[in-house]
Design a protein around this motif. Structure first.
Motif, PDB file in Angstrom:
ATOM      1  N   HIS A  10     -39.038   8.200 -48.849  1.00 39.78           N
ATOM      2  CA  HIS A  10     -38.631   8.550 -47.477  1.00 39.78           C
ATOM      3  C   HIS A  10     -37.742   8.369 -46.590  1.00 39.78           C
ATOM      4  O   HIS A  10     -37.172   9.197 -45.885  1.00 39.78           O
ATOM      5  CB  HIS A  10     -39.984   9.271 -47.770  1.00 39.78           C
ATOM      6  N   VAL A  11     -37.945   7.073 -46.659  1.00 40.31           N
ATOM      7  CA  VAL A  11     -37.705   6.218 -44.877  1.00 40.31           C
ATOM      8  C   VAL A  11     -36.058   6.211 -45.874  1.00 40.31           C
ATOM      9  O   VAL A  11     -35.031   6.287 -45.013  1.00 40.31           O
ATOM     10  CB  VAL A  11     -38.220   5.402 -44.766  1.00 40.31           C
ATOM     11  N   TYR A  12     -35.978   5.679 -46.930  1.00 38.69           N
ATOM     12  CA  TYR A  12     -34.065   5.809 -47.022  1.00 38.69           C
ATOM     13  C   TYR A  12     -33.602   6.842 -47.853  1.00 38.69           C
ATOM     14  O   TYR A  12     -32.185   7.367 -48.187  1.00 38.69           O
ATOM     15  CB  TYR A  12     -34.220   5.169 -48.311  1.00 38.69           C
ATOM     16  N   GLN A  65     -42.470   0.159 -38.936  1.00 35.80           N
ATOM     17  CA  GLN A  65     -42.648   1.024 -37.654  1.00 35.80           C
ATOM     18  C   GLN A  65     -42.191   1.871 -38.265  1.00 35.80           C
ATOM     19  O   GLN A  65     -42.664   3.179 -38.294  1.00 35.80           O
ATOM     20  CB  GLN A  65     -41.354   0.486 -36.855  1.00 35.80           C
ATOM     21  N   ARG A  66     -41.451   2.228 -39.363  1.00 35.84           N
ATOM     22  CA  ARG A  66     -40.695   3.079 -39.542  1.00 35.84           C
ATOM     23  C   ARG A  66     -41.729   3.702 -40.754  1.00 35.84           C
ATOM     24  O   ARG A  66     -41.802   4.998 -40.995  1.00 35.84           O
ATOM     25  CB  ARG A  66     -39.430   3.323 -40.380  1.00 35.84           C
ATOM     26  N   SER A  67     -41.914   3.152 -42.193  1.00 30.47           N
ATOM     27  CA  SER A  67     -42.419   3.613 -42.341  1.00 30.47           C
ATOM     28  C   SER A  67     -44.179   3.683 -43.023  1.00 30.47           C
ATOM     29  O   SER A  67     -44.427   4.406 -43.494  1.00 30.47           O
ATOM     30  CB  SER A  67     -42.140   2.419 -44.078  1.00 30.47           C
ATOM     31  N   GLY A  68     -44.192   2.168 -42.008  1.00 34.52           N
ATOM     32  CA  GLY A  68     -45.837   2.591 -42.240  1.00 34.52           C
ATOM     33  C   GLY A  68     -46.610   2.195 -43.093  1.00 34.52           C
ATOM     34  O   GLY A  68     -47.539   1.459 -42.844  1.00 34.52           O
ATOM     35  N   ILE A  69     -46.245   1.105 -43.273  1.00 31.23           N
ATOM     36  CA  ILE A  69     -46.416  -0.402 -44.472  1.00 31.23           C
ATOM     37  C   ILE A  69     -46.104  -1.320 -43.610  1.00 31.23           C
ATOM     38  O   ILE A  69     -44.894  -1.884 -42.830  1.00 31.23           O
ATOM     39  CB  ILE A  69     -44.831   0.105 -45.526  1.00 31.23           C
ATOM     40  N   ALA A 121     -46.994   5.044 -54.072  1.00 29.60           N
ATOM     41  CA  ALA A 121     -47.614   5.757 -52.816  1.00 29.60           C
ATOM     42  C   ALA A 121     -46.405   4.614 -52.032  1.00 29.60           C
ATOM     43  O   ALA A 121     -45.820   5.379 -51.008  1.00 29.60           O
ATOM     44  CB  ALA A 121     -48.588   5.848 -52.847  1.00 29.60           C
ATOM     45  N   LEU A 122     -46.427   3.070 -52.117  1.00 33.19           N
ATOM     46  CA  LEU A 122     -45.912   2.522 -51.524  1.00 33.19           C
ATOM     47  C   LEU A 122     -44.394   3.037 -51.718  1.00 33.19           C
ATOM     48  O   LEU A 122     -42.866   3.529 -50.756  1.00 33.19           O
ATOM     49  CB  LEU A 122     -46.301   1.305 -51.672  1.00 33.19           C
ATOM     50  N   LEU A 123     -43.302   3.773 -52.589  1.00 31.76           N
ATOM     51  CA  LEU A 123     -42.502   3.510 -53.011  1.00 31.76           C
ATOM     52  C   LEU A 123     -41.646   5.050 -52.026  1.00 31.76           C
ATOM     53  O   LEU A 123     -40.575   5.169 -51.898  1.00 31.76           O
ATOM     54  CB  LEU A 123     -41.985   3.050 -55.034  1.00 31.76           C
ATOM     55  N   ASN A 124     -42.942   6.357 -52.892  1.00 33.12           N
ATOM     56  CA  ASN A 124     -42.772   6.781 -52.250  1.00 33.12           C
ATOM     57  C   ASN A 124     -42.741   7.421 -50.386  1.00 33.12           C
ATOM     58  O   ASN A 124     -41.441   7.505 -49.749  1.00 33.12           O
ATOM     59  CB  ASN A 124     -43.271   8.508 -52.801  1.00 33.12           C
ATOM     60  N   ARG A 125     -43.245   5.957 -49.924  1.00 32.13           N
ATOM     61  CA  ARG A 125     -43.153   5.829 -48.683  1.00 32.13           C
ATOM     62  C   ARG A 125     -41.566   5.479 -48.209  1.00 32.13           C
ATOM     63  O   ARG A 125     -40.909   5.742 -47.123  1.00 32.13           O
ATOM     64  CB  ARG A 125     -44.027   5.400 -47.725  1.00 32.13           C
ATOM     65  N   LEU A 126     -41.251   4.854 -49.027  1.00 31.06           N
ATOM     66  CA  LEU A 126     -39.795   4.041 -48.662  1.00 31.06           C
ATOM     67  C   LEU A 126     -38.728   4.929 -49.057  1.00 31.06           C
ATOM     68  O   LEU A 126     -37.362   4.684 -48.524  1.00 31.06           O
ATOM     69  CB  LEU A 126     -39.711   2.571 -49.483  1.00 31.06           C
ATOM     70  N   GLN A 149     -29.185  -2.968 -46.011  1.00 28.84           N
ATOM     71  CA  GLN A 149     -27.712  -1.807 -45.658  1.00 28.84           C
ATOM     72  C   GLN A 149     -27.520  -0.916 -44.699  1.00 28.84           C
ATOM     73  O   GLN A 149     -26.692  -0.503 -44.072  1.00 28.84           O
ATOM     74  CB  GLN A 149     -27.341  -1.049 -47.092  1.00 28.84           C
ATOM     75  N   HIS A 150     -28.812  -1.372 -43.862  1.00 30.08           N
ATOM     76  CA  HIS A 150     -29.550  -0.327 -42.993  1.00 30.08           C
ATOM     77  C   HIS A 150     -28.992  -0.778 -41.712  1.00 30.08           C
ATOM     78  O   HIS A 150     -29.557  -0.516 -40.549  1.00 30.08           O
ATOM     79  CB  HIS A 150     -30.826   0.269 -43.120  1.00 30.08           C
ATOM     80  N   GLY A 151     -29.533  -2.179 -42.070  1.00 32.03           N
ATOM     81  CA  GLY A 151     -29.600  -3.426 -40.475  1.00 32.03           C
ATOM     82  C   GLY A 151     -31.110  -3.652 -40.244  1.00 32.03           C
ATOM     83  O   GLY A 151     -30.678  -3.431 -39.090  1.00 32.03           O
ATOM     84  N   TRP A 152     -31.703  -3.024 -40.883  1.00 35.50           N
ATOM     85  CA  TRP A 152     -33.428  -3.058 -40.220  1.00 35.50           C
ATOM     86  C   TRP A 152     -33.776  -4.416 -41.214  1.00 35.50           C
ATOM     87  O   TRP A 152     -33.954  -5.035 -41.503  1.00 35.50           O
ATOM     88  CB  TRP A 152     -34.253  -1.956 -41.235  1.00 35.50           C
ATOM     89  N   SER A 153     -34.363  -4.638 -40.137  1.00 35.44           N
ATOM     90  CA  SER A 153     -35.473  -6.196 -40.080  1.00 35.44           C
ATOM     91  C   SER A 153     -36.883  -5.898 -40.593  1.00 35.44           C
ATOM     92  O   SER A 153     -37.102  -4.466 -40.865  1.00 35.44           O
ATOM     93  CB  SER A 153     -35.717  -6.859 -39.123  1.00 35.44           C
ATOM     94  N   LEU A 154     -37.797  -6.495 -41.305  1.00 35.68           N
ATOM     95  CA  LEU A 154     -39.009  -5.725 -41.662  1.00 35.68           C
ATOM     96  C   LEU A 154     -39.463  -5.553 -40.476  1.00 35.68           C
ATOM     97  O   LEU A 154     -40.360  -3.992 -40.910  1.00 35.68           O
ATOM     98  CB  LEU A 154     -39.882  -7.161 -41.985  1.00 35.68           C
ATOM     99  N   ALA A 155     -39.891  -6.269 -39.903  1.00 39.31           N
ATOM    100  CA  ALA A 155     -40.275  -5.503 -38.393  1.00 39.31           C
ATOM    101  C   ALA A 155     -39.851  -3.919 -38.692  1.00 39.31           C
ATOM    102  O   ALA A 155     -40.949  -2.230 -38.343  1.00 39.31           O
ATOM    103  CB  ALA A 155     -40.589  -6.102 -37.278  1.00 39.31           C
ATOM    104  N   GLU A 156     -39.037  -3.368 -38.527  1.00 42.36           N
ATOM    105  CA  GLU A 156     -38.344  -2.114 -38.378  1.00 42.36           C
ATOM    106  C   GLU A 156     -38.967  -1.219 -39.301  1.00 42.36           C
ATOM    107  O   GLU A 156     -38.865  -0.031 -38.727  1.00 42.36           O
ATOM    108  CB  GLU A 156     -36.807  -1.993 -37.913  1.00 42.36           C
TER     109      GLU A 156
END
Length: 191
Positions: A63-65, A34-38, A56-61, A24-31
């Motif tokens: 935050h990004v979303y 970079q945004r999440s630090g994962i 912790a992983l879900l929390n970071r994601l 939905q955000h149009g992001w690649s895995l690489a993008e």
């Protein structure tokens, strides 16, 4: 006592929702990495449910979303109803353009596809400047009438029984040349 089947199905639903949010955000895995630090590999494994994501992983994601963990989990907890009765199928009408849309199999976060019935009055002409989700897969089966569908620069003329398959990345246009109205089924599959 641990219910592995239940936990595995929740991981599948979470993975599918995470993949959907990224698309939905149009992001690649690489993008997203970079945004999440994962790492890309961790994100990929989580989306494919090859690993159970940590809090912790879900929390970071989340935050990004821009959503809470509760929102994310509530989006995957409710299973889609297996049966959608005709009386429960929502109908929306755009009287200005002559378009009626019935959500036969409505979207659900646990599913990637949906079915829509469309009806256009003679002369109806609807243009979309972009897809709601880039890379959206659509299969349009014309049940009655005639329809012109423009995908990018290419115009497709459909008659009753014809099926147009497309991956939508840009502008589209649906036009009913008449003399009768057009009725079609549109299968929509999110990337």
């Amino acid at each position: 006592m641990r219910n592995e089947d239940s936990e595995d199905s929740v991981d599948l639903l979470i993975g599918a929702r995470l993949a959907e949010l990224r698309a939905q955000h149009g992001w690649s895995l690489a993008e997203l990495a970079q945004r999440s630090g994962i790492s890309r590999s961790t994100l990929s494994r989580a989306e494919r449910a090859e690993t159970s994501p940590t809090a912790a992983l879900l929390n970071r994601l989340c935050h990004v979303y821009g959503r809470t963990m509760s929102q994310l989990l509530s989006e995957v907890e409710a299973a889609p109803a297996p049966l959608v009765r005709a009386a429960e199928q929502r109908v929306w009408e755009d009287r200005t353009s002559g378009f009626v849309r019935r959500s036969v199999s409505p979207p659900h976060t646990g599913l990637r596809g949906e079915l829509v019935e469309g009806r256009l009055t003679p002369g109806a002409d609807i243009g979309y400047d972009r897809p709601p989700v880039p890379g959206l897969e659509q299969h349009l089966w014309l049940l009655a009438g005639a329809l012109e569908v423009t995908v990018g620069e290419q115009v497709h003329r459909l008659d009753a029984g014809d099926c147009l398959r497309m991956r939508v990345t840009g502008a589209t246009r649906f036009r009913c040349p008449g003399p009768d109205g057009a009725r079609y089924v549109l299968a929509v599959v999110r990337p």
